[in-house]
Design a protein around this motif. Sequence first.
Motif, mmCIF file in Angstrom:
data_model
loop_
_atom_site.group_PDB
_atom_site.id
_atom_site.type_symbol
_atom_site.label_atom_id
_atom_site.label_comp_id
_atom_site.label_asym_id
_atom_site.label_seq_id
_atom_site.Cartn_x
_atom_site.Cartn_y
_atom_site.Cartn_z
ATOM 1 N N GLY A 109 105.755 100.850 -54.189
ATOM 2 C CA GLY A 109 105.436 101.155 -52.975
ATOM 3 C C GLY A 109 106.341 100.911 -51.793
ATOM 4 O O GLY A 109 107.017 99.645 -51.942
ATOM 5 N N ALA A 110 106.560 101.501 -50.768
ATOM 6 C CA ALA A 110 107.204 101.060 -49.627
ATOM 7 C C ALA A 110 107.205 101.845 -48.469
ATOM 8 O O ALA A 110 106.393 103.014 -48.298
ATOM 9 N N CYS A 111 107.462 101.352 -47.200
ATOM 10 C CA CYS A 111 107.825 102.273 -46.135
ATOM 11 C C CYS A 111 109.025 102.470 -45.900
ATOM 12 O O CYS A 111 109.943 101.556 -46.003
ATOM 13 N N ILE A 112 109.516 103.902 -45.548
ATOM 14 C CA ILE A 112 110.847 104.380 -45.748
ATOM 15 C C ILE A 112 111.267 104.422 -44.590
ATOM 16 O O ILE A 112 110.577 104.627 -43.277
ATOM 17 N N GLU A 141 95.764 95.942 -64.943
ATOM 18 C CA GLU A 141 96.552 96.963 -65.999
ATOM 19 C C GLU A 141 97.529 97.831 -64.899
ATOM 20 O O GLU A 141 98.028 98.740 -65.690
ATOM 21 N N LEU A 142 97.528 97.492 -63.745
ATOM 22 C CA LEU A 142 98.828 98.139 -62.880
ATOM 23 C C LEU A 142 99.864 96.942 -62.669
ATOM 24 O O LEU A 142 99.530 96.009 -62.180
ATOM 25 N N LYS A 143 101.091 97.490 -62.658
ATOM 26 C CA LYS A 143 102.027 96.649 -62.359
ATOM 27 C C LYS A 143 102.829 97.290 -61.097
ATOM 28 O O LYS A 143 103.219 98.329 -60.862
ATOM 29 N N VAL A 144 102.507 96.350 -60.093
ATOM 30 C CA VAL A 144 102.944 96.680 -58.509
ATOM 31 C C VAL A 144 104.141 96.283 -58.212
ATOM 32 O O VAL A 144 104.034 94.877 -58.066
ATOM 33 N N THR A 145 104.853 96.870 -57.564
ATOM 34 C CA THR A 145 106.140 96.350 -56.653
ATOM 35 C C THR A 145 106.090 96.960 -55.571
ATOM 36 O O THR A 145 106.217 98.247 -55.154
ATOM 37 N N ASN A 146 105.840 96.029 -54.559
ATOM 38 C CA ASN A 146 105.889 96.456 -52.979
ATOM 39 C C ASN A 146 107.247 96.091 -52.386
ATOM 40 O O ASN A 146 107.477 94.906 -52.321
ATOM 41 N N VAL A 153 115.997 105.619 -48.688
ATOM 42 C CA VAL A 153 115.474 106.574 -49.973
ATOM 43 C C VAL A 153 116.204 106.391 -51.092
ATOM 44 O O VAL A 153 115.737 106.014 -52.295
ATOM 45 N N PRO A 154 117.676 105.924 -51.053
ATOM 46 C CA PRO A 154 118.359 105.437 -52.318
ATOM 47 C C PRO A 154 117.767 104.364 -53.041
ATOM 48 O O PRO A 154 117.632 103.976 -53.974
ATOM 49 N N GLU A 155 117.483 103.169 -52.054
ATOM 50 C CA GLU A 155 116.870 102.156 -52.541
ATOM 51 C C GLU A 155 115.464 102.400 -53.313
ATOM 52 O O GLU A 155 115.276 101.758 -54.302
ATOM 53 N N LEU A 156 114.760 103.107 -52.830
ATOM 54 C CA LEU A 156 113.418 103.697 -53.254
ATOM 55 C C LEU A 156 113.660 104.211 -54.749
ATOM 56 O O LEU A 156 113.004 103.886 -55.737
ATOM 57 N N VAL A 157 114.562 105.132 -54.710
ATOM 58 C CA VAL A 157 115.082 105.911 -55.886
ATOM 59 C C VAL A 157 115.287 104.774 -57.258
ATOM 60 O O VAL A 157 114.814 104.747 -58.283
ATOM 61 N N GLU A 158 116.252 103.879 -56.652
ATOM 62 C CA GLU A 158 116.466 102.991 -57.595
ATOM 63 C C GLU A 158 115.730 101.744 -58.160
ATOM 64 O O GLU A 158 115.502 101.510 -59.256
ATOM 65 N N ALA A 159 114.824 101.659 -57.126
ATOM 66 C CA ALA A 159 113.698 100.617 -57.731
ATOM 67 C C ALA A 159 112.574 101.278 -58.593
ATOM 68 O O ALA A 159 112.288 100.711 -59.441
ATOM 69 N N ARG A 161 113.637 103.543 -60.773
ATOM 70 C CA ARG A 161 114.218 103.798 -61.945
ATOM 71 C C ARG A 161 114.477 102.410 -62.675
ATOM 72 O O ARG A 161 113.831 102.170 -63.865
ATOM 73 N N VAL A 162 114.483 101.278 -61.852
ATOM 74 C CA VAL A 162 114.444 99.900 -62.679
ATOM 75 C C VAL A 162 113.186 99.754 -63.168
ATOM 76 O O VAL A 162 113.014 98.913 -64.211
ATOM 77 N N GLU A 163 112.169 99.967 -62.411
ATOM 78 C CA GLU A 163 110.653 99.581 -62.513
ATOM 79 C C GLU A 163 110.017 100.566 -63.443
ATOM 80 O O GLU A 163 109.007 100.470 -63.842
ATOM 81 N N LYS A 164 110.695 101.493 -63.771
ATOM 82 C CA LYS A 164 110.234 102.782 -64.649
ATOM 83 C C LYS A 164 108.887 103.024 -64.146
ATOM 84 O O LYS A 164 107.781 103.055 -64.738
ATOM 85 N N ALA A 165 108.881 103.429 -62.810
ATOM 86 C CA ALA A 165 107.684 103.668 -62.058
ATOM 87 C C ALA A 165 107.061 105.052 -62.833
ATOM 88 O O ALA A 165 107.584 106.067 -62.812
ATOM 89 N N ASP A 166 105.603 104.789 -62.841
ATOM 90 C CA ASP A 166 105.098 106.044 -63.113
ATOM 91 C C ASP A 166 104.338 106.980 -61.640
ATOM 92 O O ASP A 166 104.171 108.070 -61.857
ATOM 93 N N ALA A 167 104.442 106.084 -60.591
ATOM 94 C CA ALA A 167 104.005 106.668 -59.210
ATOM 95 C C ALA A 167 104.654 105.878 -58.239
ATOM 96 O O ALA A 167 104.968 104.560 -58.152
#
Length: 248
Positions: A109-112, A141-146, A153-159, A161-167
């Motif tokens: 999650g983030a504010c962009i 059962e949720l792994k949350v990265t704030n 936007v590039p930072e969000l996309v990379e994060a 990818r790294v966190e293997k985000a489902d959402a």
Amino acid sequence: MTKTVVRPYGDTTGDGMVQLSFTLPVPHDKRAEGAALQLAAKMGMEPAMLVHARQMGDGYTFFVVYGRVNHVVDLGKVNVVERDFPLLTAKDVNTVVKRRLRRKLSVVGACIGTDAHTVGIDAILNVKGIAGEKGLEYYRELKVTNLGAQVTVPELVEAARVEKADAVLVSQVVTQRDAHLTNTREMSAAFREAFPAARRPLLVVGGPRFDETMAGELGVDRIFGRGTTPREVASYLVSALVPAGAAG
């Protein structure tokens, strides 16, 4: 039969009375008050009454006007997004994810953009939550990265990818010049370019000024408006991401 055509209610049923607030870029004086009433009349309030006026800084005045309008609302033609998934408890969410997904569901999650208002994203993600509901960090059962505020936007996309985000959850409060819409379109385009369709995270945005019916137009999977709770978001994620997403 349920009435489908209604008028505003003020003092008596169906009297059409409404209250409206706005700011004009003029200092507070009699002329400013007259301008406020003229604007109200042009907007269809007849008669319009000035019930409040206050100077707001140098050269601005805030007004509240009250008056009658002739417009009616046809409830049968109102277009809204209804909740189309079951509202689960935290226990149910954890059970469904553990039994059916068999791994933790990853959420980023983030504010962009330049948006520095983290109240919205923190209310959904942080353990303390909002309105008596704990945030997604509480769900075991949720792994949350704030990522916090002012994330590019590039930072969000990379994060993601790294966190293997489902959402990916994005909060946007700043709306000047439709910044929330521009940022959302940029974000959704970036994710579609960076990820194959089958591997793209679910894209969810929220904020008080979003129109929940614009998800398709903005290129996201879901929009949540004001008053959204962590439980609603968690339930939606389960329904959208976990096979047979119901506690069983």
